[in-house]
Scaffold this active site. Sequence first.
Site, mmCIF file in Angstrom:
data_model
loop_
_atom_site.group_PDB
_atom_site.id
_atom_site.type_symbol
_atom_site.label_atom_id
_atom_site.label_comp_id
_atom_site.label_asym_id
_atom_site.label_seq_id
_atom_site.Cartn_x
_atom_site.Cartn_y
_atom_site.Cartn_z
ATOM 1 N N HIS A 1 -9.597 -7.116 1.803
ATOM 2 C CA HIS A 1 -9.593 -5.189 2.494
ATOM 3 C C HIS A 1 -11.128 -4.986 3.029
ATOM 4 O O HIS A 1 -11.127 -4.632 3.222
ATOM 5 C CB HIS A 1 -8.842 -4.393 1.321
ATOM 6 N N LYS B 1 -3.513 -6.900 1.682
ATOM 7 C CA LYS B 1 -4.863 -7.213 1.274
ATOM 8 C C LYS B 1 -5.048 -7.104 -0.294
ATOM 9 O O LYS B 1 -4.251 -6.160 -0.916
ATOM 10 C CB LYS B 1 -5.614 -5.878 2.113
ATOM 11 N N ASP C 1 2.302 -4.399 8.216
ATOM 12 C CA ASP C 1 0.801 -4.793 7.529
ATOM 13 C C ASP C 1 1.181 -3.461 5.992
ATOM 14 O O ASP C 1 1.219 -2.256 5.667
ATOM 15 C CB ASP C 1 -0.596 -3.950 8.290
ATOM 16 N N TYR D 1 -1.887 -0.434 -0.761
ATOM 17 C CA TYR D 1 -1.802 1.015 -0.385
ATOM 18 C C TYR D 1 -0.024 1.300 -1.052
ATOM 19 O O TYR D 1 0.258 2.977 -0.677
ATOM 20 C CB TYR D 1 -1.166 1.126 1.244
#
Length: 286
Positions: free
Chosen positions: A112, A79, A49, A54
């Site tokens: 998100h 996301k 994921d 990120y």
Amino acid sequence: MKLTSIYDTYTLNNGVKIPCVAFGTYKAAQGDNVEILKTAIESGYRYFDTASFYGTEKYLGQAVRESGIPREEFFIASKMWKDEMGYEEAKEAFLRSLENLGMDYLDLYLIHWPLPEPDCETWKALDIETWKALEKLYEEGKIKAIGLSNFLPHHIENLLGNCRIKPMVDQIEFHPGYHQAAAVQYCQEHEIQVQAWSPIGRGRVLEDAMIVRMASKYGVSPAQICLRYALQRGVIPLPKSSSPERMRQNQDLFSFEISKEDMYRIDTMPQTGWSGEHPDRERVRF
Ligand code: A2P
């Protein structure tokens, strides 16, 4: 259904099979990202994921390529971030994620957060526009399943009332001490698969006296109690770790079962380890 390993799957509402445990890559990512992700692949994880936010997409893509394992054996989710919402923006964000990953399709793609800012008054229209972009990409075959993250029942209702394709997933903060019963129940009633981010409460839950006692009773670690709790509630946990030993430990969840009584004890423990994040509110810093 009795789960026996991290490779067992749930079936999403569109028929796609999704592994019951994932590896989270948020801040996996401090230090040598590619090496950590390669170690996670070696230790057995196939469902990863990530998210544009990120900064780990390109490391994940590299780790997958260098593993030599065929792409189809992985389940890859990403996301779009808050500033990538909107119809055209979402389509562009998706292409950026694919490019970062060096892949030509995603298994799962999520919005998100439901609101870019807590005081955003146009979130309902923005979510609908964003979701329509995901529907289009899904229908073009570029994503196998589409879904949400951090959406609560009132945010999901807005989409269900206005869209053609029902979300397949909602990824929310979920761990002992913050299990969001209303959101989980709503999703389960609407055939939306719940996933748990921060399934061990970023470590804070691991020191809770009751969780520590339960761990010793079952002969496992507090983290394993947290992850098993998610599985027994039908929720997919996304643990992350930079240590090979803990990566393996977090997959060892199938040789014990938390009793019904202990599940209720966890369900009813006071709030512990909340991240401070809530889609409709300013972030609380502890
Ligand atoms: P580490 O990378 O040193 O293993 P969460 O996913 O709930 O946000 O928690 C992530 C944090 O929990 C990481 O800091 C990770 O540290 C730690 N962690 C992951 N697995 C375990 C485990 N089995 N036991 C203890 N801590 C763990």
